[in-house]
Enzyme design. Structure first.
Site, mmCIF file in Angstrom:
data_model
loop_
_atom_site.group_PDB
_atom_site.id
_atom_site.type_symbol
_atom_site.label_atom_id
_atom_site.label_comp_id
_atom_site.label_asym_id
_atom_site.label_seq_id
_atom_site.Cartn_x
_atom_site.Cartn_y
_atom_site.Cartn_z
ATOM 1 C CD GLU A 1 -1.327 -2.312 2.135
ATOM 2 O OE1 GLU A 1 -0.127 -2.646 1.940
ATOM 3 O OE2 GLU A 1 -2.071 -2.918 2.911
ATOM 4 C CB CYS B 1 -1.197 -0.467 5.439
ATOM 5 S SG CYS B 1 0.429 -1.000 4.923
ATOM 6 N NE ARG C 1 8.716 -44.854 7.201
ATOM 7 C CZ ARG C 1 7.426 -44.584 7.383
ATOM 8 N NH1 ARG C 1 6.595 -44.491 6.372
ATOM 9 N NH2 ARG C 1 6.958 -44.402 8.597
#
Ligand code: AOF
Ligand code: ZN
Length: 350
Positions: free
Chosen positions: A56, A92, A296
């Site tokens: 942002e 933000c 395995r």
């Protein structure tokens, strides 16, 4: 209808931007953001690297000086809920309020404690028109490693292996036989550049002697992890080479195997091994883990239930006789072709 189409396109753009940060944002998520004024993009940004500015912030800073005045009339699209906490950078949500951005469209929530819906609530409480859930599945797929890490306190686990056209993993003696083609190999190295760690079992380390490095793509190398109960591995193995750090996980002290920069993680090799290993890796900020074999080790993860995704290359080669590949207990979610190989992607939805 037209408006909806535009919203899709802008959110898709956020996803593309977010992916530009692949391999550099961990333990943060990849995030992309777009600022649009009357259907025109006036700014865009993504989270470039951990500790650096959020998407942002980069989007706001990319708006030309003559367009800054448009921010109070614009819409912010962002692939993840805007953060609401002081981490490495300020929240933000504060930036959005300070710039008076009136409308925010989010794809999915950030499950980080302290955010997890609180970012949305803070914006709404201040009068911002927020909608959540646009292209949510795609947004969640981008953010899933981070959201798994912060909510389950373990890395996002991706099993990766190749099997022959008739479902075999290796010849009966367990020796390595390269099955997949060069396109697949390149793609695997690209993936290695995007993840934090890559794990194999001690037998695979001994028999195949893999390097587990990223040699065919740009960017970083993952941390290498090898599981061996005895810890008795030859110190000359390729994965103890200097190209990348290696962590040896064993029950007994490893002695000579632990040379160079290799670290040692002592763990009891009991039923809880995978769970405790993943917890330890999370404490080391490892948010994504590739498990590359052998049979395995892959089965240990499958049996433990601690796997999120499997990427299986089904190759054109027939192998007979052979050791059957691990069985993924769900249907593939998607798949695509790379020349003679087919990549199948499975998801473990709990
Ligand atoms: C956003 N946009 O681009 C990213 C976010 O330690 P920090 O400062 O990087 O902040 C960590 C928080 O920010 C945490 O909730 C993480 O999920 C989120 N990442 N948030 O709004 C972004 N990368
Ligand atoms: Zn943020």
């Amino acid at each position: 209808m037209f408006l909806l189409m535009q919203e899709y396109i802008f959110m898709k753009r956020c996803f593309s931007l977010a992916r530009l940060g692949a391999g550099r944002t961990s333990p943060n998520p990849m995030v992309g953001a777009v600022l649009a004024y009357e259907g025109r993009i006036i700014g865009e940004g993504f989270h470039r690297a951990y500790g650096e500015a959020h998407a942002e912030v980069n989007a706001v800073n990319s708006v030309a000086p003559e367009n800054q005045g448009l921010l109070p009339y614009s819409t912010l699209y962002v692939s993840l809920e805007p953060c609401n906490i002081y981490g490495k950078t300020p929240p933000c949500t504060s930036l959005i309020l300070e710039k008076k951005i009136p409308r925010v469209i989010v794809s999915c929530l950030d499950h980080t404690p302290g955010v997890n819906g609180a970012g949305i609530e803070r914006l709404r409480a201040a009068g911002v028109d927020v909608s959540v859930g646009l292209l949510e599945a795609e947004g969640q797929a981008l953010s899933r490693p981070r959201n798994t890490f912060v909510s389950a306190h373990r890395p996002y686990v991706i099993l990766k292996f190749a099997q022959s056209a008739n479902g075999m993993f290796a010849p009966p003696d367990g020796r390595q036989l390269w099955l997949s083609n060069a396109f697949s190999k390149r793609l695997v190295h690209k993936w290695r550049s995007e993840i934090d760690a890559i794990l194999v079992g001690g037998n695979t380390a001994r028999i195949d002697n893999p390097q587990l490095t990223n040699r065919h793509w740009f960017g970083k190398m993952p941390v290498r992890i090898v599981l061996s109960r005895s810890g008795k591995l030859p110190p000359g193995l390729a994965l103890f080479g200097p190209e990348a750090p290696t962590l040896l996980v064993s029950e007994l002290p490893p002695g000579r195997a632990l040379k160079n920069s290799a670290g040692w993680l002592p763990l009891p090799f009991n039923d809880g091994l995978i769970g405790s290993l993943l917890g330890e890796l999370a404490r080391r900020n490892i948010t994504t883990l590739f498990v590359e074999g052998g049979i395995r080790t892959l089965e240990l993860f499958l049996e433990s239930g601690y796997w999120d995704e499997a990427r299986v290359f089904v190759t054109g080669t027939h192998l007979y006789p052979g050791r059957p590949a691990p069985q993924i207990p769900v249907e593939p979610k998607s798949g695509f072709r790379l020349g003679s190989d087919q990549l199948l992607v499975f998801e473990n939805r709990r």
